[in-house]
Design an enzyme around this catalytic site. Structure first.
Site, PDB file in Angstrom:
ATOM      1  N   HIS A  60      16.768   6.309 111.333  1.00  0.00           N
ATOM      2  CA  HIS A  60      16.559   4.852 111.397  1.00  0.00           C
ATOM      3  C   HIS A  60      17.832   4.105 110.995  1.00  0.00           C
ATOM      4  CE1 HIS A  60      13.359   1.493 110.907  1.00  0.00           C
ATOM      5  NE2 HIS A  60      14.544   0.942 111.089  1.00  0.00           N
ATOM      6  N   HIS A  62      20.712   0.954 112.343  1.00  0.00           N
ATOM      7  CA  HIS A  62      21.070  -0.135 113.264  1.00  0.00           C
ATOM      8  C   HIS A  62      22.581  -0.124 113.431  1.00  0.00           C
ATOM      9  CE1 HIS A  62      17.015  -1.969 113.172  1.00  0.00           C
ATOM     10  NE2 HIS A  62      16.991  -1.478 111.936  1.00  0.00           N
ATOM     11  N   ARG A  64      24.283  -1.974 115.943  1.00  0.00           N
ATOM     12  CA  ARG A  64      24.741  -3.326 116.338  1.00  0.00           C
ATOM     13  C   ARG A  64      25.586  -3.396 117.612  1.00  0.00           C
ATOM     14  NH1 ARG A  64      20.837  -5.184 113.254  1.00  0.00           N
ATOM     15  NH2 ARG A  64      21.273  -5.209 111.027  1.00  0.00           N
ATOM     16  N   ASN A  94      17.442  -2.798 118.879  1.00  0.00           N
ATOM     17  CA  ASN A  94      17.566  -4.265 118.814  1.00  0.00           C
ATOM     18  C   ASN A  94      19.009  -4.733 118.865  1.00  0.00           C
ATOM     19  OD1 ASN A  94      18.014  -3.261 116.240  1.00  0.00           O
ATOM     20  ND2 ASN A  94      17.090  -4.982 115.193  1.00  0.00           N
ATOM     21  N   ASP A 154      11.386  -1.641 116.675  1.00  0.00           N
ATOM     22  CA  ASP A 154      11.791  -2.022 115.319  1.00  0.00           C
ATOM     23  C   ASP A 154      12.574  -3.331 115.337  1.00  0.00           C
ATOM     24  OD1 ASP A 154      12.003  -1.340 112.439  1.00  0.00           O
ATOM     25  OD2 ASP A 154      14.141  -1.457 112.883  1.00  0.00           O
ATOM     26  N   HIS A 234      10.070   3.040 107.464  1.00  0.00           N
ATOM     27  CA  HIS A 234      10.317   2.435 106.138  1.00  0.00           C
ATOM     28  C   HIS A 234       9.077   1.944 105.380  1.00  0.00           C
ATOM     29  CE1 HIS A 234      10.232  -1.017 108.762  1.00  0.00           C
ATOM     30  NE2 HIS A 234      11.468  -0.855 109.180  1.00  0.00           N
ATOM     31  N   ASP A 311      17.469   3.008 107.118  1.00  0.00           N
ATOM     32  CA  ASP A 311      17.301   1.672 107.688  1.00  0.00           C
ATOM     33  C   ASP A 311      18.612   0.892 107.535  1.00  0.00           C
ATOM     34  OD1 ASP A 311      16.309  -0.549 108.935  1.00  0.00           O
ATOM     35  OD2 ASP A 311      14.954  -1.150 107.311  1.00  0.00           O
ATOM     36  N   HIS A 315      25.327  -6.261 108.019  1.00  0.00           N
ATOM     37  CA  HIS A 315      25.526  -7.659 108.399  1.00  0.00           C
ATOM     38  C   HIS A 315      26.893  -8.104 107.891  1.00  0.00           C
ATOM     39  CE1 HIS A 315      21.493  -8.369 109.871  1.00  0.00           C
ATOM     40  NE2 HIS A 315      20.993  -7.823 108.776  1.00  0.00           N
TER      41      HIS A 315
HETATM   42 ZN   LIG Z   1      12.253  -2.162 110.614  1.00  0.00          ZN
END
Ligand SMILES: [Zn+2]
Lengths: 427, 309
Positions: A60, A62, A64, A94, A154, A234, A311, A315
């Site tokens: 899991h 991200h 980007r 995402n 997600d 999560h 997760d 940012h």
């Molecule tokens: Zn999530």
């Protein structure tokens, strides 16, 4: 005997000093260390004083890219993974555009091959629905063929139980597991703080734990009804854990993960004098009270929760340096996960068996990825770890582009020194 | 008294003796209010920026008057009139404000924690004039000051706070301050407008207004945001007014000397009946004048804190 390409000498493995023999990217054998050794033309890596650990798998993450490369891109994300001890990472859909067409999947994989040809391996996760809209199914056959290892909405969980059910059914045709971010769409707005004493004192709109648990119960019922596995992302609270435990006792094909921050942090962080309203701890699902933290730890140890995942949600600094209400949710995690969770083993909070299962065997078996148990024929995915090395979490010491972690300024113990994937040294 | 705090973010930070010092200073300024010339040169040459990212004519005017009575220069930055807040981050706004080198900034903002955010980044004093649902320390101080003036002592009195507690920074700060001053606090409102953790607050919770009113010494009505109905928190305003709106029949159940407060602006006929708002027991207008002197006291204490009076 096969030709040996690599010998890692005098590494500590499960408390013993061993030599690790690697042939054609696979573990050939692991033997008690001997004083002198004829290495032939094999490459020799001295590992005295270092611990050998099987590479971890993060299901899991991200990354980007495409769309938000200023937060992180495939190159920097894989760099953080390589130094964080991960040989396999699965990245969420995402992005912008969303990973709902083969070309996006292919772009991610191409970037990974270009920058990190020897690994860490990247396994994209395709969107469940087009554009994460929750309305129409994504072309999962096409995505699976292009290399998606799982499917998930997600970030924008599917509201309609009907569409979600169809998605789980359809994904199973391509032998892909669906990962659900559990959040009741009406109770569970991503406010980043648990509803309770702390949120009521800080005056922040908050998300109750039942928002998570209600969706967990929905997914359990659907998994049971369809007899198809669903993986829950999560998990953060006791209510969810109790439901999952009960479901597993009934034999429901449900698996679940939690993250290092739910094992180590509580909502109290957000009202402590120094860290009041710290947006670096704004995460979805939110940090919960101590009783939940303890329940999550217990559930991880007893196997109710199968695995850990970071997760990892990088940012940019300017996005987090804003009012709490305005800040995006997420903590960067690939760099710190190993040190943080190994400390839990050291402290006796997690057993070493739990650690190994949570970071290596369980995630790989849930998603059919290669796993190293240091047995002959296993992929030679392992790293050499200096358990004693202390390092301070800072923008300079994090390899990820995301510096958004509540751990900034703290001293962690343990650093990856060398990492081999399929017998090839990647860092 | 030497004032040690740089910022006023929340009443939590203030000790009881500091609150009494504020009241004492405010009392002195009150005498000034009665003179024909209501201005003193105390803060001459000092500047106060009134940064209101959320509109509030009342509070802003009150601070403006307070500053001017002390001869400080006051500058207003409202969201509508200022390019400062147009798509600019609060951090950049903070840096811009800092560059103007004010002595104090009064901030009103729709986000909880915004005053703290500014205070962490600015050298000058930051006075929270309301941040999100979090805190409204100057309102709580003026409310308690108003009661203190009436009673001489707030300790031992029972105060009821009525209405939308969940979304109210006024309620939060008042609960903390009234407890600090030794009053016992009651809360009354529909369950949908109470914070879920209300049981952990140092208050007694009532859902029946008749019960809640029995024997109270003061009742503070809160303004009901009319959009709460659309959010599904209330069935309709008529039902709300009939169930939780303060009316004479409720007042009859209270202590005969009961005092009525409202931070304004009032929705007459919703949270309070119109005649009660204007009755002899109402302190609504006293709150407005207390507001000016309490804010004068705060500006004075925070802006002269380096002992340079
Ligand atoms: Zn999530």
């Amino acid at each position: 005997m096969a030709k040996i390409d690599l010998i890692v000498r005098r590494a500590k493995l499960d408390g013993k000093e061993v030599d690790i023999f690697v042939s054609r990217g696979r573990i050939e054998s692991v033997k008690k260390s001997v004083k002198s050794l004829d290495a032939g033309d094999a490459r020799v890596e001295e590992a005295f004083g270092l611990t050998a650990m099987a590479s971890m798998t993060d299901v899991h993450v991200h990354l980007r890219e495409p769309g938000y490369e200023y937060k992180e891109d495939v190159e920097s994300g894989l760099r953080a993974a390589a130094w964080g001890g991960f040989s396999n990472i699965m990245c969420m859909a995402n992005t912008k555009p969303v990973n709902d067409t083969a070309s996006v999947t292919e772009l991610m994989l191409e970037k990974a091959r270009l920058h990190w040809p020897k690994g860490p391996r990247l396994f994209p996760i395709g969107a469940l629905t087009k554009g994460l809209s929750g309305k129409e199914l994504a072309p999962m056959a096409e995505l699976a063929k292009a290399g998606c290892a799982a499917f998930s909405n997600d970030g924008v969980p599917v509201k309609s139980s009907k569409i979600f059910l169809r998605a789980v059914e359809y994904a199973s045709d391509w032998d892909r597991v669906v990962i659900d971010h559990c959040e009741d769409p009406y109770l569970g707005v991503a406010t980043g703080i648990n509803e309770g004493e702390v949120s009521s004192r800080l005056g922040l709109p908050a998300q109750p734990d039942v928002a998570e648990a209600m969706q967990v119960s929905r997914d359990i019922l659907l998994a049971e009804y369809l007899d198809i596995p669903i993986h829950l992302a999560h998990i953060s609270c006791r209510k969810s854990v109790d439901l999952i435990r009960f479901a597993k006792e009934r034999g429901v094909k449900i698996t679940a993960e939690t993250t290092p921050h739910y094992l180590t942090m509580t909502e109290d962080y957000l009202e402590a004098e120094e860290t009041e309203y710290d947006t670096n701890a704004k995460v979805n699902p939110p940090l919960r009270p101590e009783a939940d933290r303890l329940a999550v730890i217990e559930a991880l140890n007893d196997g109710t929760l199968d695995c850990l995942a970071t997760d990892h949600a990088p940012h940019a600094a300017h996005e987090k340096e804003v009012e709490f209400d305005v800040a995006p949710c997420g903590i960067t995690g690939l760099d710190t996960a190993l040190s943080v969770t190994w400390q839990l083993v050291r402290d006796g909070v997690l057993t070493q068996e739990t650690f190994t299962r949570a970071w290596t065997t369980a995630p790989c078996s849930i998603f059919n990825l290669p796993v190293n148990r240091f047995e002959p024929g296993d992929p030679a995915d392992f790293f050499l770890f200096d358990e004693g090395e202390e390092w301070t979490v800072s923008p300079q010491t994090l390899y990820s582009r995301g510096k958004n972690t509540p751990l900034l300024g703290t001293v962690l113990k343990g650093r990856v020194k060398t990492h081999f994937i399929a017998g090839k040294k990647i860092v | 008294m030497k004032w040690l705090h740089k910022d006023l973010l929340d009443v939590v930070q203030l000790s009881k003796s500091e609150v009494m010092a504020i009241f004492e200073t405010a009392g002195r300024f009150q005498e000034l209010q009665e003179r024909p010339v209501k201005k003193v040169p105390t803060l001459k040459g000092r500047s106060v920026i009134l940064f209101f990212a959320e509109p509030s004519t009342r509070t802003k005017t009150s601070f403006d008057v307070a500053g001017k009575r002390l001869s400080a220069d006051t500058f207003s930055l409202a969201k509508s009139s200022s390019s400062l807040t147009k798509g600019e981050s609060l951090k950049d706004t903070a840096l811009t404000l800092q560059a103007m080198a004010p002595d104090a900034i009064v901030i009103r903002h729709w986000c909880s924690g915004a005053a703290r955010f500014l205070a962490d980044r600015l050298d000058c004093s930051v006075i929270n004039a309301g941040d999100g649902r979090h805190a409204h320390p100057t309102q709580a101080l003026l409310d308690s000051f108003t009661l203190y003036q009436e009673w001489g002592d707030v300790a031992g009195k029972t105060v009821l706070i009525l209405g939308d507690i969940a979304h109210s920074r006024v309620a939060r700060s008042n609960v903390i301050l009234l407890n600090k001053l030794g009053a016992s606090v009651r809360i009354c409102g529909p369950r949908t407008l109470l914070p879920p953790a209300i049981r952990k607050w140092p208050v007694k919770v009532y859902s029946d207004l008749n019960e809640a009113m029995k024997g109270v010494d003061a009742v503070m009505c809160l303004r009901l945001q009319l959009e709460r109905q659309k959010e599904g928190l209330l069935p309709d305003l008529r039902e709300y007014a009939r169930t939780f709106g303060l009316a004479q029949r409720h007042v009859d159940l209270a202590n005969p000397e009961v005092r009525i407060l409202h931070p304004g602006p009032m929705n007459r006929g919703v949270e309070i009946s119109s005649d009660l708002a204007d009755c002899a027991d109402s302190l609504v207008l006293d709150q407005v004048s207390s507001g000016v002197v309490v804010r004068m006291a705060l500006l004075f204490l925070y802006m002269t804190r380096k002992g340079e009076e």
